[in-house]
Design a protein around this motif. Structure first.
Motif, PDB file in Angstrom:
ATOM      1  N   LEU A   8       0.809  -1.202   0.000  1.00 35.66           N
ATOM      2  CA  LEU A   8       0.000   0.000   0.000  1.00 35.66           C
ATOM      3  C   LEU A   8       0.851   1.265   0.000  1.00 35.66           C
ATOM      4  O   LEU A   8       1.846   1.347   0.708  1.00 35.66           O
ATOM      5  N   SER A   9       0.444   2.231  -0.770  1.00 37.70           N
ATOM      6  CA  SER A   9       1.172   3.499  -0.850  1.00 37.70           C
ATOM      7  C   SER A   9       0.651   4.464   0.213  1.00 37.70           C
ATOM      8  O   SER A   9      -0.439   4.286   0.752  1.00 37.70           O
ATOM      9  N   VAL A  10       1.420   5.485   0.493  1.00 34.27           N
ATOM     10  CA  VAL A  10       0.994   6.487   1.461  1.00 34.27           C
ATOM     11  C   VAL A  10      -0.344   7.099   1.074  1.00 34.27           C
ATOM     12  O   VAL A  10      -1.238   7.245   1.896  1.00 34.27           O
ATOM     13  N   GLY A  11      -0.431   7.454  -0.182  1.00 34.96           N
ATOM     14  CA  GLY A  11      -1.644   8.107  -0.652  1.00 34.96           C
ATOM     15  C   GLY A  11      -2.864   7.258  -0.427  1.00 34.96           C
ATOM     16  O   GLY A  11      -3.893   7.732   0.069  1.00 34.96           O
ATOM     17  N   TYR A  12      -2.751   5.993  -0.760  1.00 29.26           N
ATOM     18  CA  TYR A  12      -3.869   5.081  -0.598  1.00 29.26           C
ATOM     19  C   TYR A  12      -4.270   4.950   0.871  1.00 29.26           C
ATOM     20  O   TYR A  12      -5.439   5.094   1.235  1.00 29.26           O
ATOM     21  N   VAL A  13      -3.292   4.709   1.698  1.00 28.67           N
ATOM     22  CA  VAL A  13      -3.565   4.545   3.123  1.00 28.67           C
ATOM     23  C   VAL A  13      -4.187   5.808   3.711  1.00 28.67           C
ATOM     24  O   VAL A  13      -5.162   5.766   4.457  1.00 28.67           O
ATOM     25  N   ALA A  14      -3.606   6.938   3.338  1.00 33.85           N
ATOM     26  CA  ALA A  14      -4.102   8.219   3.856  1.00 33.85           C
ATOM     27  C   ALA A  14      -5.565   8.405   3.493  1.00 33.85           C
ATOM     28  O   ALA A  14      -6.406   8.683   4.355  1.00 33.85           O
ATOM     29  N   LYS A  15      -5.862   8.197   2.230  1.00 34.15           N
ATOM     30  CA  LYS A  15      -7.230   8.383   1.755  1.00 34.15           C
ATOM     31  C   LYS A  15      -8.173   7.426   2.459  1.00 34.15           C
ATOM     32  O   LYS A  15      -9.220   7.806   2.971  1.00 34.15           O
ATOM     33  N   ARG A  16      -7.778   6.198   2.507  1.00 31.63           N
ATOM     34  CA  ARG A  16      -8.620   5.170   3.087  1.00 31.63           C
ATOM     35  C   ARG A  16      -8.891   5.427   4.569  1.00 31.63           C
ATOM     36  O   ARG A  16      -9.951   5.116   5.092  1.00 31.63           O
ATOM     37  N   CYS A  17      -7.904   5.980   5.243  1.00 30.72           N
ATOM     38  CA  CYS A  17      -8.058   6.215   6.678  1.00 30.72           C
ATOM     39  C   CYS A  17      -8.573   7.610   6.979  1.00 30.72           C
ATOM     40  O   CYS A  17      -8.845   7.950   8.129  1.00 30.72           O
ATOM     41  N   GLY A  18      -8.661   8.423   5.972  1.00 29.08           N
ATOM     42  CA  GLY A  18      -9.156   9.772   6.208  1.00 29.08           C
ATOM     43  C   GLY A  18      -8.171  10.647   6.961  1.00 29.08           C
ATOM     44  O   GLY A  18      -8.553  11.533   7.712  1.00 29.08           O
ATOM     45  N   ILE A  19      -6.893  10.378   6.769  1.00 32.16           N
ATOM     46  CA  ILE A  19      -5.882  11.232   7.389  1.00 32.16           C
ATOM     47  C   ILE A  19      -4.954  11.741   6.300  1.00 32.16           C
ATOM     48  O   ILE A  19      -5.054  11.316   5.155  1.00 32.16           O
TER      49      ILE A  19
END
Lengths: 148, 148
Positions: A8-19
Motif C-alpha cells: 500500500l502506498s501512502v496516498g492510498y492509506v491516507a485516503k482510506r483512513c481519512g488522514i
DNA sequence: GTAAAATCTCAAGTTAACTTGAGGTCAATG
DNA sequence: CATTGACCTCAAGTTAACTTGAGATTTTAC
C-alpha cells in the motif's frame, strides 16, 4: 496494483483512513507505524497498518496519548503480523481504562450540581476540586489515561 | 489582611487553588477572571475568583476547553457577584454535556472489543471508526465539548 | 530603613499532535 | 517521452494551555 499484498502506498492509506499523508510520516517518526521502501524510496505498507491506524484513532478518542499508544503497541508481536487475539488484548486493556474514566465522569457529573451549585467556597474539601487523586491512585500501573 | 473582603493577592489565590501565579495572569489575559489593582499596581481579587477557578478546573477535567469555558462564563452576571443560582445554571449546562460524553464513551467501550478485536479491516463501516459524527450531531447547539 | 519576598510586564520557551512549505525526485498517462 | 501528479526530506509554523526568565517596582519584615 495498490491493492496487491502488502504494497500500500501512502496516498492510498491516507485516503482510506481519512488522514493526511503528513500524518503517516509523522506517525512513522513517532514509531507508531512502519513501512518499507520500494526502489524509488517511496513508502509501502502492509495491510495491517490500516488496523493500527484505526486503533490509534479509537484510542485517541478515548483520550489516550500517542506516547501511551506507542507503549501499548510495544506488546504487539514484532515479526509476525498481529492477529485477532493480539488486538483483542489491547482492546481489553483499554476497555478497563475506559471503564475507569467513565466511572470518573459519572462521579463528576453527580457532584457537579451539588458542588458548583452549592454554598461551599472552600475548595480544600470540595468533592469536585480534588477528584484527580482518586483517579491517579487507581491507575497505579502503566498510566494509559492522562489525568488532564 | 489578605483575608479581608475582596482583597485577595495573586499569591494567596494561587496557593489556595494549587495553581501558579503565572496561570492567574494567563487566565486574566484570556478573560476568564478579573482583578482590580491596588496603588502599587498589584492585582487584587474578590473572593468569587476562587469559585471561578474551581469551576474552570472542574470543566477542564471534563474535557472542556478554556475557550468554551469563557463562552459559558459570558452568561454570568457582569456587575454583581454571581450567586448560587448562576453557578447552578452553569452546572446544569455542563451536566448535560457530561451525560452526552458518558454515553459516547460507553458506546465506545461496548464496541471496542467487538471492533478492534473483530475481523473487520474495513474502516468505512466500522462502528468505532466513525462515531464522532453522532457526537457532532447531538451537540448541535453551542459546542461545549470538543470532539477531539 | 533596608534587605528579602512578592509582584509586574513582556517576550520567549514548552509539549502534543500535527500541518505547511520549499526544493527536488519518481511514476503513471496520453 | 514529456508532463502532471504522487512522493521524499527537512525545517519551520500552529494551537492550546501554560511556564520560564529578565529586568524593574512594591511590600513586608526585622
Amino acid at each position: 496494483m495498490n491493492l496487491e499484498e502488502a504494497n500500500l502506498s501512502v496516498g492510498y492509506v491516507a485516503k482510506r483512513c481519512g488522514i493526511k499523508v503528513s500524518t503517516l510520516h509523522f506517525y512513522e517518526t513517532k514509531g507508531l507505524i512502519r513501512s518499507w521502501r520500494n526502489q524509488g524510496n517511496q513508502r509501502r505498507y502492509k495491510r495491517d497498518v490500516l488496523r493500527r491506524i484505526s486503533v490509534i484513532k479509537a484510542a485517541q478518542k478515548i483520550g489516550i496519548t500517542l506516547d501511551s499508544i506507542k507503549q501499548t503497541f510495544a506488546d504487539l508481536p514484532n515479526e509476525r503480523t498481529p492477529c485477532k487475539g493480539d488486538w483483542a488484548n489491547l482492546a481489553k486493556n483499554w476497555q478497563k481504562q475506559l471503564d475507569t474514566r467513565i466511572a470518573y465522569m459519572q462521579k463528576l457529573r453527580d457532584s457537579v450540581t451539588g458542588c458548583i451549585g452549592c454554598g461551599c467556597l472552600s475548595m480544600e474539601n470540595c468533592p469536585i476540586y480534588n477528584p484527580e487523586d482518586e483517579l491517579a491512585n487507581e491507575g497505579s500501573g502503566a498510566v494509559l489515561l492522562d489525568r488532564k
